[in-house]
Design a protein around this motif. Structure first.
Motif, PDB file in Angstrom:
ATOM      1  N   GLN A 218       0.868  -1.171   0.000  1.00 31.45           N
ATOM      2  CA  GLN A 218       0.000   0.000   0.000  1.00 31.45           C
ATOM      3  C   GLN A 218       0.907   1.222   0.000  1.00 31.45           C
ATOM      4  OE1 GLN A 218      -3.200   0.080   2.784  1.00 31.45           O
ATOM      5  NE2 GLN A 218      -3.655  -2.088   2.559  1.00 31.45           N
ATOM      6  N   ILE A 219       0.572   2.193  -0.833  1.00 30.39           N
ATOM      7  CA  ILE A 219       1.409   3.390  -0.883  1.00 30.39           C
ATOM      8  C   ILE A 219       0.584   4.625  -0.558  1.00 30.39           C
ATOM      9  CG2 ILE A 219       3.101   2.439  -2.500  1.00 30.39           C
ATOM     10  CD1 ILE A 219       1.747   3.974  -4.753  1.00 30.39           C
ATOM     11  N   GLU A 220       1.252   5.599   0.055  1.00 32.61           N
ATOM     12  CA  GLU A 220       0.676   6.937   0.184  1.00 32.61           C
ATOM     13  C   GLU A 220       1.608   7.890  -0.520  1.00 32.61           C
ATOM     14  OE1 GLU A 220      -0.938   9.065   3.960  1.00 32.61           O
ATOM     15  OE2 GLU A 220       0.812  10.183   3.272  1.00 32.61           O
ATOM     16  N   GLU A 221       1.062   8.603  -1.482  1.00 33.65           N
ATOM     17  CA  GLU A 221       1.883   9.533  -2.253  1.00 33.65           C
ATOM     18  C   GLU A 221       1.443  10.952  -1.951  1.00 33.65           C
ATOM     19  OE1 GLU A 221       0.429   7.222  -5.616  1.00 33.65           O
ATOM     20  OE2 GLU A 221       2.380   7.599  -6.529  1.00 33.65           O
ATOM     21  N   ARG A 222       2.424  11.843  -1.870  1.00 33.66           N
ATOM     22  CA  ARG A 222       2.126  13.264  -1.679  1.00 33.66           C
ATOM     23  C   ARG A 222       2.794  14.046  -2.804  1.00 33.66           C
ATOM     24  NH1 ARG A 222       0.020  14.231   3.348  1.00 33.66           N
ATOM     25  NH2 ARG A 222       0.566  16.426   3.247  1.00 33.66           N
ATOM     26  N   PHE A 223       1.972  14.653  -3.648  1.00 36.16           N
ATOM     27  CA  PHE A 223       2.467  15.508  -4.724  1.00 36.16           C
ATOM     28  C   PHE A 223       2.261  16.950  -4.265  1.00 36.16           C
ATOM     29  CE2 PHE A 223       0.908  11.591  -6.642  1.00 36.16           C
ATOM     30  CZ  PHE A 223       1.862  11.255  -7.583  1.00 36.16           C
ATOM     31  N   THR A 224       3.358  17.643  -3.963  1.00 35.05           N
ATOM     32  CA  THR A 224       3.258  19.006  -3.430  1.00 35.05           C
ATOM     33  C   THR A 224       3.707  19.998  -4.510  1.00 35.05           C
ATOM     34  OG1 THR A 224       3.661  18.195  -1.201  1.00 35.05           O
ATOM     35  CG2 THR A 224       4.015  20.547  -1.582  1.00 35.05           C
ATOM     36  N   PHE A 225       2.843  20.953  -4.798  1.00 34.67           N
ATOM     37  CA  PHE A 225       3.097  21.886  -5.898  1.00 34.67           C
ATOM     38  C   PHE A 225       3.467  23.258  -5.343  1.00 34.67           C
ATOM     39  CE2 PHE A 225       0.399  18.527  -7.378  1.00 34.67           C
ATOM     40  CZ  PHE A 225       0.884  18.235  -8.644  1.00 34.67           C
ATOM     41  N   VAL A 226       4.678  23.708  -5.663  1.00 40.59           N
ATOM     42  CA  VAL A 226       5.151  25.024  -5.231  1.00 40.59           C
ATOM     43  C   VAL A 226       5.796  25.683  -6.446  1.00 40.59           C
ATOM     44  CG1 VAL A 226       6.654  26.316  -3.673  1.00 40.59           C
ATOM     45  CG2 VAL A 226       5.593  24.180  -2.878  1.00 40.59           C
ATOM     46  N   GLY A 227       5.219  26.793  -6.903  1.00 41.79           N
ATOM     47  CA  GLY A 227       5.755  27.446  -8.102  1.00 41.79           C
ATOM     48  C   GLY A 227       5.730  26.477  -9.265  1.00 41.79           C
ATOM     49  N   THR A 228       6.891  26.296  -9.920  1.00 40.13           N
ATOM     50  CA  THR A 228       6.939  25.369 -11.051  1.00 40.13           C
ATOM     51  C   THR A 228       7.504  24.011 -10.630  1.00 40.13           C
ATOM     52  OG1 THR A 228       9.120  26.219 -11.644  1.00 40.13           O
ATOM     53  CG2 THR A 228       7.224  27.199 -12.762  1.00 40.13           C
ATOM     54  N   ARG A 229       7.598  23.776  -9.323  1.00 36.62           N
ATOM     55  CA  ARG A 229       8.135  22.490  -8.872  1.00 36.62           C
ATOM     56  C   ARG A 229       7.039  21.575  -8.357  1.00 36.62           C
ATOM     57  NH1 ARG A 229      13.412  22.397  -9.194  1.00 36.62           N
ATOM     58  NH2 ARG A 229      13.795  20.479  -8.060  1.00 36.62           N
ATOM     59  N   MET A 230       7.255  20.285  -8.593  1.00 37.22           N
ATOM     60  CA  MET A 230       6.386  19.273  -8.008  1.00 37.22           C
ATOM     61  C   MET A 230       7.276  18.351  -7.175  1.00 37.22           C
ATOM     62  SD  MET A 230       3.777  16.503  -9.768  1.00 37.22           S
ATOM     63  CE  MET A 230       4.974  15.404 -10.549  1.00 37.22           C
ATOM     64  N   TYR A 231       7.039  18.339  -5.878  1.00 38.82           N
ATOM     65  CA  TYR A 231       7.779  17.469  -4.960  1.00 38.82           C
ATOM     66  C   TYR A 231       6.966  16.191  -4.780  1.00 38.82           C
ATOM     67  CZ  TYR A 231      10.186  21.832  -3.830  1.00 38.82           C
ATOM     68  OH  TYR A 231      10.891  23.000  -3.892  1.00 38.82           O
ATOM     69  N   TYR A 232       7.644  15.073  -4.888  1.00 39.44           N
ATOM     70  CA  TYR A 232       6.939  13.789  -4.838  1.00 39.44           C
ATOM     71  C   TYR A 232       7.521  12.926  -3.731  1.00 39.44           C
ATOM     72  CZ  TYR A 232       5.389   9.131  -6.345  1.00 39.44           C
ATOM     73  OH  TYR A 232       4.834   7.870  -6.400  1.00 39.44           O
ATOM     74  N   ASP A 233       6.683  12.555  -2.789  1.00 38.28           N
ATOM     75  CA  ASP A 233       7.101  11.652  -1.710  1.00 38.28           C
ATOM     76  C   ASP A 233       6.153  10.461  -1.704  1.00 38.28           C
ATOM     77  OD1 ASP A 233       9.172  13.291   0.024  1.00 38.28           O
ATOM     78  OD2 ASP A 233       7.564  14.681  -0.549  1.00 38.28           O
ATOM     79  N   VAL A 234       6.714   9.279  -1.808  1.00 33.52           N
ATOM     80  CA  VAL A 234       5.879   8.068  -1.801  1.00 33.52           C
ATOM     81  C   VAL A 234       6.321   7.168  -0.649  1.00 33.52           C
ATOM     82  CG1 VAL A 234       7.335   7.068  -3.635  1.00 33.52           C
ATOM     83  CG2 VAL A 234       5.133   6.013  -3.070  1.00 33.52           C
ATOM     84  N   THR A 235       5.374   6.864   0.213  1.00 32.92           N
ATOM     85  CA  THR A 235       5.646   5.992   1.359  1.00 32.92           C
ATOM     86  C   THR A 235       5.078   4.609   1.082  1.00 32.92           C
ATOM     87  OG1 THR A 235       5.575   7.870   2.868  1.00 32.92           O
ATOM     88  CG2 THR A 235       5.295   5.692   3.842  1.00 32.92           C
ATOM     89  N   GLN A 244       9.536  -1.885   8.106  1.00 32.01           N
ATOM     90  CA  GLN A 244       8.803  -0.671   8.471  1.00 32.01           C
ATOM     91  C   GLN A 244       8.514   0.125   7.201  1.00 32.01           C
ATOM     92  OE1 GLN A 244      12.219   0.652  10.883  1.00 32.01           O
ATOM     93  NE2 GLN A 244      12.032   2.583   9.771  1.00 32.01           N
ATOM     94  N   PRO A 245       7.559   1.062   7.274  1.00 28.84           N
ATOM     95  CA  PRO A 245       7.289   1.894   6.081  1.00 28.84           C
ATOM     96  C   PRO A 245       8.507   2.752   5.750  1.00 28.84           C
ATOM     97  CG  PRO A 245       5.532   2.092   7.713  1.00 28.84           C
ATOM     98  CD  PRO A 245       6.652   1.370   8.383  1.00 28.84           C
ATOM     99  N   TRP A 246       8.676   3.059   4.473  1.00 25.05           N
ATOM    100  CA  TRP A 246       9.795   3.922   4.063  1.00 25.05           C
ATOM    101  C   TRP A 246       9.338   4.819   2.929  1.00 25.05           C
ATOM    102  CZ3 TRP A 246      11.715   3.251  -0.970  1.00 25.05           C
ATOM    103  CH2 TRP A 246      11.243   2.095  -1.623  1.00 25.05           C
ATOM    104  N   THR A 247      10.054   5.927   2.787  1.00 28.61           N
ATOM    105  CA  THR A 247       9.630   6.960   1.847  1.00 28.61           C
ATOM    106  C   THR A 247      10.711   7.201   0.800  1.00 28.61           C
ATOM    107  OG1 THR A 247       8.289   8.010   3.553  1.00 28.61           O
ATOM    108  CG2 THR A 247       8.876   9.367   1.658  1.00 28.61           C
ATOM    109  N   ALA A 248      10.284   7.367  -0.430  1.00 31.33           N
ATOM    110  CA  ALA A 248      11.191   7.780  -1.499  1.00 31.33           C
ATOM    111  C   ALA A 248      10.786   9.179  -1.961  1.00 31.33           C
ATOM    112  CB  ALA A 248      11.144   6.807  -2.668  1.00 31.33           C
TER     113      ALA A 248
END
Lengths: 285, 253
Positions: A218-235, A244-248
């Motif tokens: 199971q994954i939880e992804e967070r796509f965070t949009f700031v200006g022209t950047r998209m930050y992607y964190d997937v746990t 244990q859970p880990w994040t990329a």
């Protein structure tokens, strides 16, 4: 067969040998904030457009999420492993995926098998033009975001894949339905699209060299949009495989200039290598 | 008594209005996007047996009988093309795209028995098909790139003619066929698709086929597309090339 990122890796090695640091536990994504930009007709933050992966920000190509170095590339360029920046996608203190002991052995075996394949499934699925699956596709490639009322779609031109993210409150798929690309349910929290993904099969890896998960992933992804950047964190949570859970973490830049039309890829139709590697094991084309 | 009179009056109005009223009702129920175009968004699917044979055909093992979707009943093949169609039928279990799990071309992808989702924006209309995960881009109001190009799914350029989405498709290869019965085309294929609402949950799908190397004249297919109206429908996956020899965890894990 295809080796995505071979050229990118070469470019990276030349352009950014100094970008090595060991601050893996440091938070790279700005905190979620209010969205102040334009909105779509159904009130979503309007983030549609084409995004390229920031390979420098990713601190390395993801042939191997933990190791980064590509032996093929090193052989081709005569470079030594230490010339290649260590990837920092895996946000654990030591940059390693927290496998259970049996799974660490399995992962080592997967990598060994990839370089000495005797079975078709020893190869990376992408090398055979099979689907990459998630979260690999979203870690590996740039994407185009399309928004329509109630939906966010991520299209991946490299494999001509579309991912549907349901923003409505529909019931999850039955657990027995397994998919390469899973089933994705999302919601907006300020400038962050939070996506819960499940129903994955176990055929897809995280990378080329055999970092793997089970069908309980199971994954939880967070796509965070700031200006022209998209930050992607997937746990990733997978109690069968990880301790244990880990994040990329990967970052993307929005393309603000002209973007090429996405044209046909037809990878599987043109794939001819596996029949030479494994004569008789694949249907002739 | 009053009820009967009311009933008769309503009946009269209905008869008088006739088909004009029906057309208006249909017009009113057509969903529209914010820019006023018919909104084709959603999941659609055919209910016919054209994937087996686009012409009228009797049942045989594994093949349901069916009325064809070719307008006028028969495909106007050049006499020399008929032998190729026969060969195609004979080798379809090995050489057809459905046997190889290849992209099946346009319009065949539409009438494969799998759902597809239309994703509509003003600049582009994308169609995400369950069958082999095909993703098709219909670029709106732009010209085809210069050929020759041979793509499995061709190059699709769309425009609105009133409330009808018209899609012009060229740049095909000669590897795809129209069905499992061997009906085929060359790389000269030119397809024009027309999508228009019949009512809110049905589209009329009309296709003009032109190929001077194979047919004596242009011809048409026509069929309804049905909207998948169950709650929360999904396009799932049918990667037929990914069923065998795939990575799995060791036994017991």
């Amino acid at each position: 067969m295809r080796f995505s990122g071979l050229l990118v890796a070469a470019g990276l090695a030349l352009a950014a040998p100094a970008l090595i640091s060991a601050q893996s536990a440091q938070r790279l994504t700005p905190p979620t904030a209010e969205w102040t930009g334009p909105r779509t007709s159904d009130g979503q933050p309007d983030v549609h457009g084409s995004y390229a992966k920031d390979w420098i920000g990713a601190r390395g190509p993801n042939f191997d999420l933990e190791e980064g170095q590509d032996p093929e590339e090193m052989r081709a360029t005569g470079r030594k492993p230490e010339d290649f920046p260590k990837p920092q996608m895996v946000r654990t203190p030591d940059g390693r995926i927290p496998y259970q002991p049996w799974a660490r052995q399995q992962r080592i075996e997967n990598r060994r098998n990839f370089f000495n394949p005797t079975e078709l499934w020893h190869l990376d699925s992408n090398a055979r033009c099979l689907p990459m699956g998630f979260p690999r596709e979203s870690l590996d490639q740039g994407t185009e975001i399309i928004q329509t009322p109630g939906f966010v779609f991520f299209e991946y031109p490299y494999n001509s894949v579309v991912r549907t993210i349901y923003l409505d409150s529909r019931a999850p798929l039955n657990d027995r339905v397994k998919l390469w690309y899973g089933d994705s349910h999302g919601r907006w929290e300020g400038n962050t699209l939070v996506v819960e993904g499940r129903n994955f099969n176990e055929h897809g890896w995280y990378d080329t060299y055999g970092n793997f998960h089970s069908s309980d992933l199971q994954i939880e992804e967070r796509f965070t949009f700031v200006g022209t950047r998209m930050y992607y964190d997937v746990t990733s949570r997978d109690p069968r495989v990880f301790s244990q859970p880990w994040t990329a973490h990967v970052e993307f830049r929005k393309n603000t200039g002209n973007v090429d039309e996405p044209w046909e890829t037809a990878c599987y139709e043109g794939e001819r290598d596996t029949q030479h590697i494994f004569p008789g094991k694949t249907p002739p084309k | 008594m009053r009820h009967i009179r009311l009933f008769l009056e309503v009946l009269l109005v209905v008869f008088a209005a006739d088909t004009v009223a029906l057309a208006q009702i249909a017009g009113q129920t057509v969903p529209r996007t914010v820019d006023g175009k018919p909104d084709l968004s959603g999941i659609w699917q055919v209910l016919n047996s054209a994937a087996y044979d686009i012409e009228d055909h009797a049942a045989k093992a594994g093949v349901p009988a069916g009325a064809g979707v070719v307008v006028g009943g028969e495909i106007p093949y050049q006499p020399s093309a008929l032998a190729q169609r026969k060969r195609n039928y004979e080798n379809q279990t090995t050489e057809d795209t459905d046997a190889k799990c290849y992209l099946p071309g346009v319009p065949r992808i539409t009438y494969m028995p799998y759902p597809f989702r239309i994703i509509q924006t003003p600049e582009r209309i994308d169609i995400s098909y369950e069958y082999v995960g095909a993703l098709r881009h219909i670029f709106m109001n732009t010209p085809h790139p210069r050929g020759p190009i041979e793509w499995w799914m061709g190059d699709s350029r769309g425009r609105w003619e009133g409330d009808t989405l018209v899609v012009d498709v060229v740049h095909f290869n000669d590897q795809t066929r129209f069905d499992k019965a061997g009906n085929f085309h060359s790389e000269m294929l030119h397809v024009v698709e027309r999508y228009s609402f019949i009512d809110a949950t049905h589209l009329n799908y009309e296709v003009t086929i032109e190929d001077p190397k194979v047919f004596t004249r242009p011809w048409k297919m026509q069929m309804p597309l049905y909207k998948r109206i169950e709650s929360a429908p999904r396009v799932l996956e049918y990667y037929c090339y990914g069923f065998n020899d795939v990575y799995t965890l060791p036994a017991g894990r």
